[in-house]
Design a protein around this motif. Structure first.
Motif, PDB file in Angstrom:
ATOM      1  N   GLU A   1       0.820  -1.205   0.000  1.00 50.44           N
ATOM      2  CA  GLU A   1       0.000   0.000   0.000  1.00 50.44           C
ATOM      3  C   GLU A   1       0.857   1.259   0.000  1.00 50.44           C
ATOM      4  N   LEU A   2       1.948   1.246   0.746  1.00 49.89           N
ATOM      5  CA  LEU A   2       2.812   2.417   0.836  1.00 49.89           C
ATOM      6  C   LEU A   2       3.840   2.473  -0.288  1.00 49.89           C
ATOM      7  N   GLY A   3       3.876   1.451  -1.136  1.00 49.38           N
ATOM      8  CA  GLY A   3       4.832   1.442  -2.249  1.00 49.38           C
ATOM      9  C   GLY A   3       6.274   1.369  -1.791  1.00 49.38           C
ATOM     10  N   LEU A   4       6.527   0.651  -0.696  1.00 48.29           N
ATOM     11  CA  LEU A   4       7.889   0.574  -0.166  1.00 48.29           C
ATOM     12  C   LEU A   4       8.755  -0.302  -1.062  1.00 48.29           C
ATOM     13  N   PRO A   5       9.959   0.132  -1.369  1.00 47.54           N
ATOM     14  CA  PRO A   5      10.824  -0.669  -2.245  1.00 47.54           C
ATOM     15  C   PRO A   5      11.294  -1.931  -1.548  1.00 47.54           C
ATOM     16  N   GLU A   6      11.662  -2.919  -2.334  1.00 48.17           N
ATOM     17  CA  GLU A   6      12.183  -4.175  -1.782  1.00 48.17           C
ATOM     18  C   GLU A   6      13.705  -4.172  -1.911  1.00 48.17           C
ATOM     19  N   ASP A   7      14.242  -4.859  -2.895  1.00 51.80           N
ATOM     20  CA  ASP A   7      15.690  -4.887  -3.054  1.00 51.80           C
ATOM     21  C   ASP A   7      16.205  -3.591  -3.662  1.00 51.80           C
ATOM     22  N   PHE A   8      17.491  -3.334  -3.447  1.00 55.97           N
ATOM     23  CA  PHE A   8      18.143  -2.201  -4.101  1.00 55.97           C
ATOM     24  C   PHE A   8      18.419  -2.546  -5.554  1.00 55.97           C
ATOM     25  N   PRO A   9      18.390  -1.557  -6.450  1.00 59.77           N
ATOM     26  CA  PRO A   9      18.774  -1.831  -7.838  1.00 59.77           C
ATOM     27  C   PRO A   9      20.182  -2.415  -7.886  1.00 59.77           C
ATOM     28  N   PRO A  10      20.449  -3.324  -8.820  1.00 60.60           N
ATOM     29  CA  PRO A  10      21.770  -3.985  -8.863  1.00 60.60           C
ATOM     30  C   PRO A  10      22.940  -3.018  -8.876  1.00 60.60           C
ATOM     31  N   ALA A  11      22.843  -1.927  -9.634  1.00 62.53           N
ATOM     32  CA  ALA A  11      23.966  -0.986  -9.703  1.00 62.53           C
ATOM     33  C   ALA A  11      24.213  -0.336  -8.355  1.00 62.53           C
TER      34      ALA A  11
ATOM     35  N   ALA B   1      24.802   5.542  -8.674  1.00 59.43           N
ATOM     36  CA  ALA B   1      23.505   4.871  -8.595  1.00 59.43           C
ATOM     37  C   ALA B   1      23.012   4.770  -7.158  1.00 59.43           C
ATOM     38  N   LEU B   2      23.937   4.574  -6.204  1.00 59.09           N
ATOM     39  CA  LEU B   2      23.528   4.468  -4.809  1.00 59.09           C
ATOM     40  C   LEU B   2      23.001   5.793  -4.281  1.00 59.09           C
ATOM     41  N   GLU B   3      23.669   6.881  -4.619  1.00 56.28           N
ATOM     42  CA  GLU B   3      23.161   8.185  -4.181  1.00 56.28           C
ATOM     43  C   GLU B   3      21.756   8.420  -4.737  1.00 56.28           C
ATOM     44  N   ALA B   4      21.537   8.097  -6.008  1.00 58.94           N
ATOM     45  CA  ALA B   4      20.220   8.297  -6.613  1.00 58.94           C
ATOM     46  C   ALA B   4      19.151   7.473  -5.895  1.00 58.94           C
ATOM     47  N   GLU B   5      19.487   6.236  -5.520  1.00 57.73           N
ATOM     48  CA  GLU B   5      18.507   5.394  -4.835  1.00 57.73           C
ATOM     49  C   GLU B   5      18.201   5.919  -3.435  1.00 57.73           C
ATOM     50  N   THR B   6      19.203   6.476  -2.752  1.00 58.76           N
ATOM     51  CA  THR B   6      18.927   7.035  -1.422  1.00 58.76           C
ATOM     52  C   THR B   6      18.024   8.257  -1.517  1.00 58.76           C
ATOM     53  N   TRP B   7      18.105   8.990  -2.600  1.00 57.40           N
ATOM     54  CA  TRP B   7      17.178  10.114  -2.783  1.00 57.40           C
ATOM     55  C   TRP B   7      15.757   9.603  -3.004  1.00 57.40           C
ATOM     56  N   ARG B   8      15.629   8.462  -3.649  1.00 60.61           N
ATOM     57  CA  ARG B   8      14.291   7.902  -3.846  1.00 60.61           C
ATOM     58  C   ARG B   8      13.704   7.437  -2.518  1.00 60.61           C
ATOM     59  N   ARG B   9      14.537   6.903  -1.630  1.00 61.80           N
ATOM     60  CA  ARG B   9      14.060   6.353  -0.357  1.00 61.80           C
ATOM     61  C   ARG B   9      13.939   7.425   0.734  1.00 61.80           C
ATOM     62  N   GLY B  10      14.886   8.335   0.809  1.00 57.26           N
ATOM     63  CA  GLY B  10      14.801   9.451   1.745  1.00 57.26           C
ATOM     64  C   GLY B  10      15.176   9.136   3.173  1.00 57.26           C
ATOM     65  N   GLN B  11      14.688   8.023   3.676  1.00 54.23           N
ATOM     66  CA  GLN B  11      14.985   7.626   5.051  1.00 54.23           C
ATOM     67  C   GLN B  11      14.619   6.163   5.246  1.00 54.23           C
ATOM     68  N   THR B  12      15.155   5.580   6.305  1.00 48.11           N
ATOM     69  CA  THR B  12      14.801   4.208   6.654  1.00 48.11           C
ATOM     70  C   THR B  12      13.380   4.167   7.202  1.00 48.11           C
ATOM     71  N   VAL B  13      12.608   3.207   6.739  1.00 52.03           N
ATOM     72  CA  VAL B  13      11.247   2.993   7.225  1.00 52.03           C
ATOM     73  C   VAL B  13      11.256   1.718   8.062  1.00 52.03           C
ATOM     74  N   TYR B  14      10.779   1.831   9.289  1.00 55.42           N
ATOM     75  CA  TYR B  14      10.817   0.694  10.213  1.00 55.42           C
ATOM     76  C   TYR B  14       9.444   0.039  10.304  1.00 55.42           C
ATOM     77  N   LEU B  15       9.424  -1.279  10.098  1.00 55.89           N
ATOM     78  CA  LEU B  15       8.216  -2.087  10.259  1.00 55.89           C
ATOM     79  C   LEU B  15       8.553  -3.280  11.153  1.00 55.89           C
ATOM     80  N   PRO B  16       7.558  -3.852  11.812  1.00 53.05           N
ATOM     81  CA  PRO B  16       7.844  -4.950  12.739  1.00 53.05           C
ATOM     82  C   PRO B  16       8.534  -6.142  12.098  1.00 53.05           C
ATOM     83  N   ASP B  17       8.241  -6.403  10.826  1.00 54.90           N
ATOM     84  CA  ASP B  17       8.823  -7.582  10.178  1.00 54.90           C
ATOM     85  C   ASP B  17      10.102  -7.260   9.411  1.00 54.90           C
TER      86      ASP B  17
END
Length: 478
Positions: free
Chosen positions: A19-29, A96-112
């Motif tokens: 529902e929140l559109g949270l990403p799963e794995d990081f892009p390979p690059a 590529a890593l810097e670009a992906e961190t801009w997409r994520r913005g911050q760590t999202v914490y969930l119980p699982d």
């Protein structure tokens, strides 16, 4: 301090992630860049591995941003050494890593499991200040006088080595027994001084216990937790560093502040009026923060007052500036200018604010890629703040609904912590019946309740809705 915990059955948080559109794995690059950075040798910087730093975090955390060492200064006062993970060393500008961190913005914490800002090879590995390993850090050294006032601030890139990973419950037990390890033995004394200074200048800390969902075997615990004294003292070191960072950036006329308007006088007046009926003492001349600091928030009337005080803490934002100073540079809760620089593993903004501080402190130009990033960060952080808040709130609401799904129709003891103004229907808007928010004793659930509710009093309520699909719980007065 854990106040109450109740076991909940197995819960699937996958729908919330989708529902929140949270990403799963990081892009390979991006993952390849992180793995390469984790394997690379540390840069040639000042060697501060002789300082016996320790970290203090939740017991299960592995993304360790901060390590500290506290000492007395010759002649009086204190020296705080605060090492912050140097994430910028591991993240290549324009990669590529810097670009992906801009997409994520911050760590999202969930119980699982969390959705990290950086791949685990960095966030829980090579960049984390885990014990018994050399790590790249930005080392803040802050000297205080005997009253806790700042007299000098320096910062540098350094190599550090933590000696121990400490956790809040263990540190609190050690403090209560008078056996804190040497690197943090002064934390209660320094923390109390900094807290007192904050209250005198008008700082506000809301002593609200937090709801959380934790794994417990094959199920989950719904936990209501209030911060213990040592956790509060630890937070003061981070606040102190954030204020030092803000002062550096304001003096240099470039940076990124964490801002919030000061409480409006009319809102403070309304809160003062609410204090009387709730039996909350408000001595003449006392600030809001001083009144709150004297309360036991586990008591229903005090909890209701704290809930009312939360209305003062609105409008938090990130404010970027370059050349012209912000019209309103302060954070109303801190009662001072303040910046986020102490959690770069978990927040994108901290990485860039730290680079500004390093450049200004060393008397050099702020790197162009950092300067151009500053005006873009407030929107990214605001968007991801909303996502992170929705994840935390959604996980708790789901756990509450699952926990209570088989108890619809039962009655519970609760405290009334907020009351809504009834609203008649009109102008295309539905009406709102009398009601408010109640906090149950057991299980530790907080939800909407309809009916005539006396603020700050204890009532009996009946569970009318507990729907896991909608993540909704509702009560009515019994």
């Amino acid at each position: 301090m854990v106040i109450r915990r109740v076991l909940a059955p197995r819960i699937d948080f996958g729908a919330l992630r989708r529902e929140l559109g949270l990403p799963e794995d990081f892009p390979p690059a991006a993952q390849r860049e992180a793995d390469a950075a984790a394997a690379a040798p540390l840069p040639a910087v000042a060697d501060r591995t002789d300082i016996p730093f320790v970290t203090v975090d939740p017991a299960t955390s592995r993304d360790l941003d901060q390590a500290m060492h506290l000492a007395r200064r010759p002649g009086g006062g204190f020296r705080i050494r605060y090492a912050i993970a140097d994430v910028f060393t591991h993240v290549r500008a324009g990669g590529a890593l810097e670009a992906e961190t801009w997409r994520r913005g911050q760590t999202v914490y969930l119980p699982d499991g969390n959705v990290p800002l950086h791949p685990h090879t960095l966030s829980e590995g090579a960049a984390s200040l885990l014990p018994d390993a050399d790590r790249a850090a930005v080392l803040w050294t802050i000297d205080l006088d005997a009253d806790g006032g700042t007299v000098a601030v320096t910062l540098e890139r350094a190599r550090v080595r933590s000696r121990a990973k400490l956790d809040y419950p263990g540190v609190q037990r050690d403090a209560d027994a008078g056996r804190l390890p040497e690197p943090i033995a002064l934390l209660p004394e320094i923390g109390a001084l900094l807290t007192a200074r904050g209250l005198r200048r008008g700082a506000i800390n809301l002593p609200l216990p937090e709801q959380d969902v934790e794994p417990d075997g094959d199920g989950w615990r719904l936990v209501l937790r209030g911060p213990g004294p040592m956790e509060e003292h630890n937070a003061q070191i981070s606040l102190l560093t954030g204020m030092a960072a803000a002062d550096i950036m304001l003096a240099g006329r470039i940076g990124l502040l964490r801002t919030m308007p000061p409480p409006r006088p009319d809102a403070v007046d309304r809160l003062r009026l609410a204090a009387g009926p709730l039996g909350v003492p408000w001595p003449a001349g006392a600030t809001v923060g001083e009144v709150l600091a004297a309360l036991d928030a586990s008591q229903p009337r005090a909890a209701a007052f704290v809930d009312q005080a939360a209305e003062l803490m609105r409008g938090a934002a990130y404010t970027a500036f370059d050349g012209e100073l912000p019209e309103q540079p302060e954070h109303g809760g801190v009662a001072a200018a303040y910046a986020h620089v102490t959690a770069p593993l978990r927040r994108l903004a901290d990485r860039y604010a730290t680079e500004v501080c390093l450049a200004l402190h060393e008397g050099r130009e702020v790197p162009e890629h950092v300067r151009t990033a500053l005006p873009k960060l407030p929107e990214v952080m605001a968007t991801t703040d909303r996502t992170a808040s929705a994840a935390t709130r959604g996980a708790v609401e789901l756990a509450e609904a699952v926990l209570l799904a088989h108890r619809v129709g039962e009655t519970f003891e609760a405290a009334v912590v907020d009351v809504d103004e009834p609203r008649p229907a009109g102008n295309g808007r539905p009406g709102r019946p009398p009601g408010g928010t109640v906090a149950l004793d057991e299980p530790p659930v907080r939800a909407r309740c309809t009916g005539d509710l006396p603020l700050g009093e204890r009532v009996r309520v009946r569970l009318t809705v507990a729907d896991p699909a909608e993540r909704k719980v509702a009560f009515e007065t019994a």
